[in-house]
Scaffold this motif. Sequence first.
Motif, short mmCIF file in Angstrom:
data_model
loop_
_atom_site.label_atom_id
_atom_site.label_comp_id
_atom_site.label_asym_id
_atom_site.label_seq_id
_atom_site.Cartn_x
_atom_site.Cartn_y
_atom_site.Cartn_z
N GLY A 1 0.80 -1.22 0.00
CA GLY A 1 0.00 0.00 0.00
C GLY A 1 0.83 1.26 0.00
O GLY A 1 0.41 2.29 -0.49
N PHE A 2 2.03 1.19 0.60
CA PHE A 2 2.89 2.37 0.73
C PHE A 2 2.07 3.56 1.23
O PHE A 2 2.00 4.62 0.61
N HIS A 3 1.44 3.37 2.39
CA HIS A 3 0.55 4.38 2.98
C HIS A 3 1.34 5.42 3.77
O HIS A 3 2.58 5.42 3.78
N ARG A 4 0.61 6.32 4.44
CA ARG A 4 1.25 7.43 5.15
C ARG A 4 2.22 6.95 6.23
O ARG A 4 3.26 7.59 6.47
N GLY A 5 1.91 5.83 6.89
CA GLY A 5 2.83 5.29 7.88
C GLY A 5 4.13 4.83 7.24
O GLY A 5 5.23 5.09 7.76
N HIS A 6 4.02 4.13 6.11
CA HIS A 6 5.21 3.70 5.38
C HIS A 6 6.02 4.91 4.90
O HIS A 6 7.26 4.91 4.96
N GLN A 7 5.32 5.92 4.43
CA GLN A 7 6.00 7.12 3.93
C GLN A 7 6.78 7.81 5.04
O GLN A 7 7.85 8.39 4.79
N ALA A 8 6.26 7.75 6.27
CA ALA A 8 6.98 8.34 7.41
C ALA A 8 8.29 7.59 7.65
O ALA A 8 9.32 8.20 7.97
N VAL A 9 8.25 6.26 7.52
CA VAL A 9 9.48 5.46 7.66
C VAL A 9 10.48 5.85 6.56
O VAL A 9 11.67 6.06 6.83
N PHE A 10 9.99 5.96 5.33
CA PHE A 10 10.87 6.31 4.22
C PHE A 10 11.47 7.71 4.40
O PHE A 10 12.66 7.92 4.12
#
Length: 318
Positions: free
Chosen positions: A29-38
């Motif tokens: 999904g590459f959602h907002r949580g993943h984007q924060a990690v990135f």
Amino acid sequence: MEIIKLHYPLDDKLKFNDKTVIAMGFFDGFHRGHQAVFQRAKDEAVKLGATFAVLTYDHHPALVYKKMSAHEKRYITLLDHKMALFDAFGVQKVFLVNYSHAFQSQQPKEFITNFLERFNAVAVVAGFDHTYGDKRTATMANLPTFVNGAFKVITVPPIEIDQKKVSSTRIRIGLDSGDVKQVNRLLGRPFQTKGVIVHGEERGRLLGYPTANVEHSEYQWLPKIGIYVVTVEIADRKYLGMASIGRNVTFSDGHPMTVEINLLDFNQNIYGEIVRVNWLSYIRDEIKFETPEQLINQLDEDNQTTRKYMNDHPNTLN
């Protein structure tokens, strides 16, 4: 972006000289949580003068430890789409690991030696709930102890929307309920699928609403059956449409599920085109009508609803 496909155990000759900051996770999904990690990993890579890298997997890790239904085996983002999202974010290198029982069975210190140290990590970044082996011990809370100062460990806290954690599970539930507006809030972008335009039964043309039939991968997670406002990207241009996910129950009780899209104010032959569909808003459930005339009247209403969405969101086609 360089994609390096890996299978455990790795070849002893496989070495990486450039220092890396590694974001770890599956990232469906590459959602907002993943984007924060990135973002945290990207910032750290700039700070340390290192390569911004990602360690991720080629399929659901859950396939290794449980029997999954056909529905559960689907993905919010298929692999090629996920890689494109990574590339757009600025990832420089992807370590794409085949997630196998042997890989999962590594002890935490083995995983660190076999992968993170070999990748010349100067920092690793992951979400607070990420695991890299046995879920009881291979946790982010324990990772600094296993690493023992070999490199920096950064744990990113959850991102919340409406006092609830943003998660892939929450997005799947949203898709299954048709709540694509909420899904898009969690993703930080429109939910998007890709498919090829194929021939259908052409009933829509006879009704005055010709449709483009989009054939999707069987592994693509789709919204629930119903009618939606969408945009369709064809050769880098967007077109407004109303999409039907359903079984054409007005004409047959045994019809297979299809995705059909009426593109508004559009008259081109697009058979064979590979298109991207952005799912924007749920309109209604699929309805079985007694007559084609009743269906046409409802399609007229759906058309007006779709145009109203466009009027209320003037940047939809940008």
